[in-house]
Write a protein that holds these residues in place. Structure first.
Motif, mmCIF file in Angstrom:
data_model
loop_
_atom_site.group_PDB
_atom_site.id
_atom_site.type_symbol
_atom_site.label_atom_id
_atom_site.label_comp_id
_atom_site.label_asym_id
_atom_site.label_seq_id
_atom_site.Cartn_x
_atom_site.Cartn_y
_atom_site.Cartn_z
ATOM 1 N N ALA A 82 0.834 -1.197 0.000
ATOM 2 C CA ALA A 82 0.000 0.000 0.000
ATOM 3 C C ALA A 82 0.869 1.247 0.000
ATOM 4 N N ILE A 83 2.187 1.042 0.127
ATOM 5 C CA ILE A 83 3.088 2.195 0.195
ATOM 6 C C ILE A 83 3.781 2.370 -1.145
ATOM 7 N N GLY A 84 3.731 3.577 -1.649
ATOM 8 C CA GLY A 84 4.441 3.859 -2.895
ATOM 9 C C GLY A 84 3.585 3.597 -4.118
ATOM 10 N N VAL A 85 4.140 3.976 -5.251
ATOM 11 C CA VAL A 85 3.339 4.004 -6.463
ATOM 12 C C VAL A 85 3.683 2.847 -7.399
ATOM 13 N N ASP A 233 2.511 11.911 1.233
ATOM 14 C CA ASP A 233 1.878 11.263 0.083
ATOM 15 C C ASP A 233 2.447 9.855 -0.087
ATOM 16 N N PHE A 234 2.330 9.066 1.001
ATOM 17 C CA PHE A 234 3.038 7.788 0.996
ATOM 18 C C PHE A 234 2.567 6.832 -0.100
ATOM 19 N N GLN A 235 1.389 7.112 -0.655
ATOM 20 C CA GLN A 235 0.940 6.212 -1.724
ATOM 21 C C GLN A 235 1.402 6.663 -3.097
ATOM 22 N N GLN A 236 1.900 7.886 -3.161
ATOM 23 C CA GLN A 236 2.207 8.449 -4.472
ATOM 24 C C GLN A 236 3.694 8.485 -4.820
ATOM 25 N N PHE A 237 4.550 8.067 -3.920
ATOM 26 C CA PHE A 237 5.964 8.266 -4.215
ATOM 27 C C PHE A 237 6.611 6.982 -4.756
#
Lengths: 572, 262
Positions: A82-85, A233-237
């Protein structure tokens, strides 16, 4: 050998043909490993047991418990996705947690296996070379560690298979095996290197400190990685935004997976090569450079070397004139009430200070606490400028976390105090006229408190007052008293045994670190409850009184532990 | 005749402490050597070097023509070692334990298995072959240890207090075993503090004190040069620095003060 061990045995022997070329005698290795695993299933008889009544062989409850804990850990690891893109980020976070957990378990629970000297006199007079013995030890560790590795990997494997298909799953499995080998061999290589460059006498006293430093290094690296990539923005990086990540092993394995699944360009093969080179390379370094002369070093550690050392020149030789004036005697007089309790106190104090096995199991936890403390301080400093997160250093939360997590050390000490390789020497407790074993156990418990709790308590009191002012005292009293209560409960719920009186069993080993973490969750709950009442001084005072009363009652209860309870714990 | 064990200028130190100081020995096949000396004299260190367990020594040690430094495994193949105070894997049965030892010596399993049963039976352990050794008495364990040293039919047998814990009948068996093995040309290196046994069993006695050989010869030769008397007396004469009766008296007198207080 039980079925689980047999399966794992066959599994770790798969890459065996590779070893043969490096000078390992494969048939001897198989033989030693098979016998070691067979023996792990058989519980040694202790004094309390009826002679000749061996216990049933098979998978113990402790093993199942450890596997369940590892499985829960595996499910928690799904958070990585769930972390990062992108997948490189997901897998980097997963391998970070995976490698960190393996490294921690290896350091706290298994390094004592590597330098175990007990079977020197059985194996070393036989024509077996260094590489074979060392490899047998490492494969032995690998089998036991697999009980954690497999349940830890399965949830993620299912997730990957389900979402990304068969090839994704297979490549994940391949890379995870490589990562596990990498962890096992690299961690042990560090110890072997220290063993190689240090004299055996120095090694013996240095090893516990090395462990603390090593834990700080590994855990510091883990936290650094997490902190550096911690964003709103832990989901977007993407991890690729951070060039430093490429120096961390978790990234190598993650990038290798991405390349194998067509997510990187042709240059991405470099990461697969790096992953393979790192894992096989660490094996090669161990077998080729660190294994030779390993046995000779082990013999020297055993003490056959040191028995002839001029004792008068040794630092810890007891000066007859100063006997009875040490800190141990002073504390014993202060906290124990009778000769038997005092004997338990002094024995535990001295034994834990000198026994390598105990020090190797417990001292690394000091490393974790040091990192946690640094983190809290660093995070506290940073958050002053960060309006969006709670102001950590001024909040009650920061201090409470600080206070409660320090008990990780004392909990580990309590869980390990009764385990010893030389458990047979505990006949002294059985042959002497001791009415209630609880007296000795309480003496030993008090000694652990003085050693692993008191220094931290003093730091907490002084630091707490300096940090928060005198108003913190009621909360300090409640927190410290709660720690005592929790420790007493852990002792009473665990095995009731004399200090250094129970064998360390291989099958139960990989669970030690995980159990310590579980206990920390319990403590965290106490900290949360404390947090709710933190501001209400009257409630805190009332709870402190209740907590101290509970502590006093529990201490009495420990002192009343009967022979029947000790015997029952032994036969469980 | 070529010596089977040759030690030349053997030195060994732990840190600054010299444990062995210039040991020179030639031991011939078929000899039964009694290697004696007070506690801390360097006996165990010599034995451990000879078994290939300790490295880092100075000087040369050759066993049956094999340089110990060059090929320790080669030496281990022809030496049988029965250590003092040895641990066994006691959760195993004697058969399992001995099968492991045989495997490490790479003996053929069929031959090993037959030999193990024969040897255990000869020592009177046939009823206990399939029991775990944690129920064994000290003497029974010692028998298993002895077998583990003999199993691969070594040329040299190093025994460190082999009679410890054995009952009187087993002691007779072991003594007889030693003389029969010697008659077959095996070399026995026998370390013990039991002077009466050494006196009877060994045909050459080597006394080591503070890392140096202080006497070497048959019991009769030692008697000739050092006066008639038992080996015990010769031992005390060469190694005791204080009056042994005096030591016993001071031990007993340790009670005295407390009694006076009572």
């Amino acid at each position: 050998m039980n079925k689980v061990s047999l399966l794992l045995y066959k599994m770790v022997l798969l890459p065996l043909p590779l070893f043969e070329k490096t000078g390992v005698n494969v048939s001897q290795l198989k033989l030693i490993l098979r016998y070691k695993l067979m023996m792990d299933d058989r519980h040694p008889n202790t004094f309390q047991q009826t002679r000749g009544r061996p216990k049933k062989e098979g998978i113990s409850n402790a093993t199942i418990g450890t596997m369940i804990m590892a499985f829960v850990g595996g499910v928690l690891n799904l958070i990585a996705f769930a972390i990062g893109v992108d997948d490189v980020t997901h897998f980097s976070i997963f391998y970070l947690a995976f490698l960190f957990l393996l490294a921690s378990i290896l350091i706290t629970d298994f390094t004592s296996v590597l330098i175990d000297v007990r079977d020197n006199i059985i194996l070393l007079p036989r024509p077996v070379n260094d590489r074979t013995i060392l490899m047998a030890k490492l494969m032995h560790i690998a089998v036991h560690l697999s009980r954690v590795i497999i349940p830890l990997t399965v949830p993620v494997l299912i997730f990957v298979l389900w979402n990304k298909g068969i090839w994704a799953g297979l490549s994940f499995l391949f890379l995870t095996s490589l990562a596990a080998l990498f962890a096992i061999f690299l961690i042990n290589a560090a110890y072997l290197l220290v063993l190689k460059i240090m004299s055996p006498e120095k090694f013996k006293s240095f090893i516990a400190w090395f462990q603390i430093g090593f834990v700080i290094f590994i855990y510091g690296g883990y936290q650094f990685f997490l902190k550096a990539t911690d964003r709103q923005d832990f989901q977007q990086f993407s991890i690729d935004e951070y060039p430093f990540a490429k120096f961390f092993p978790p990234y190598w394995f993650a990038a290798a997976w991405s390349w194998m699944n067509g997510q990187l360009d042709s240059m991405g093969i470099i990461w697969l090569v790096t992953s393979i080179a790192a894992s096989l390379g660490s094996i090669w370094v161990v077998v080729k450079f660190l294994a030779p002369a390993f046995n000779a070093r082990l013999i020297m550690i055993q003490g056959s070397g040191s028995e002839s050392i001029d004792l008068s020149k040794m630092k810890d030789t007891i000066d007859l004139k100063k006997r009875g004036q040490g800190i141990d005697d002073f504390l014993a007089k202060l906290v124990t009430r009778n000769a038997a309790e005092r004997a338990g106190f002094l024995f535990s104090w001295r034994w834990t200070g000198r026994n390598r096995g105990f020090r190797m199991r417990v001292y690394p936890t000091v490393g974790y606490v040091i990192v946690w403390i640094i983190l809290i301080i660093v995070r506290g400093g940073g958050s002053n400028t960060d309006q969006e997160s709670p102001n950590f250093s001024n909040s009650a939360y920061g201090f409470l976390v600080f206070m409660y997590i320090t008990s990780f050390i004392i909990i580990n000490a309590i869980q390990n105090i009764h385990l010893a390789d030389e458990f047979k020497s505990s006949w002294i407790f059985y042959s002497n006229p001791i009415k209630r074993p609880g007296i000795i156990i309480r003496g030993s418990f008090k000694s652990m408190l003085c050693k692993f709790y008191l220094p931290l308590a003093i730091i907490l009191v002084v630091g707490g007052i300096a940090w928060k002012g005198w108003g913190i005292i009621p909360n300090l009293v409640l927190g410290l008293s709660n720690q005592l209560v929790i420790c007493s409960i852990i002792l009473l719920l665990g095995k009731k045994a004399f200090p250094a009186s129970r064998p360390t069993e291989m099958n139960d080993r990989s669970g030690n670190f995980l159990r310590g973490l579980m206990m920390l969750v319990l403590i965290g709950m106490a900290a949360v409850l404390h947090y709710f009442v933190y501001k209400f001084v009257a409630v805190v005072l009332l709870l402190s009184v209740l907590s101290m009363l509970a502590g006093w009652l529990l201490m009495r209860r420990i002192g009343n532990i009967s022979w029947a309870e000790v015997n029952k714990s032994a036969s469980d | 005749m070529e010596p089977i064990i040759l030690m030349e200028h053997l030195h060994k130190s732990y840190g600054n402490k010299q444990v062995l100081k210039d040991i020179n020995l030639k031991i011939y096949p078929g000899q039964v050597i009694g290697y004696i000396g007070p506690n801390g004299a360097g006996k165990s260190t010599t034995v451990k070097i000879l078994c290939g367990l300790l490295s880092g020594f100075e000087g040369n040690v050759t066993v049956k023509g094999i340089d110990l430094r060059q090929d320790p495994l080669g030496v281990k193949r022809i030496v049988g070692y029965v250590p003092e105070l040895a641990d066994l894997y006691e959760v195993l049965t004697p058969v399992e334990f001995l099968e492991l030892i045989a495997g490490l010596h790479e003996l053929d399993p069929a031959i090993a298995s037959e030999r193990i049963v024969k040897m255990l039976t000869a020592f009177g352990l046939e009823q206990n072959m399939l029991q775990r050794m944690d129920t064994f008495s000290k003497g029974m364990r010692q028998k298993v240890l002895l077998i583990s040293g003999l199993l691969h039919d070594p040329d040299i047998l190093i025994l460190d207090e082999p009679l410890s814990g054995l009952d009187a009948n087993s002691v007779i068996i072991v003594k007889e075993l030693i003389s029969q093995l010697a008659a077959q040309g095996k070399t026995i290196f026998y370390c013990s503090h039991m002077m009466d046994v050494v006196e009877k069993v060994c045909d050459r006695i080597i006394l080591i004190n503070q890392g140096t050989i202080v006497a070497d010869g048959s019991f009769e030769m030692l008697q000739e040069s050092l006066g008639k008397g038992s080996l015990e007396n010769i031992f005390a004469q060469l190694t005791a620095e204080v009056s042994l009766q005096g030591v016993a008296s001071s031990l007993v007198s340790a009670f005295q003060k407390n009694r006076d207080d009572e």
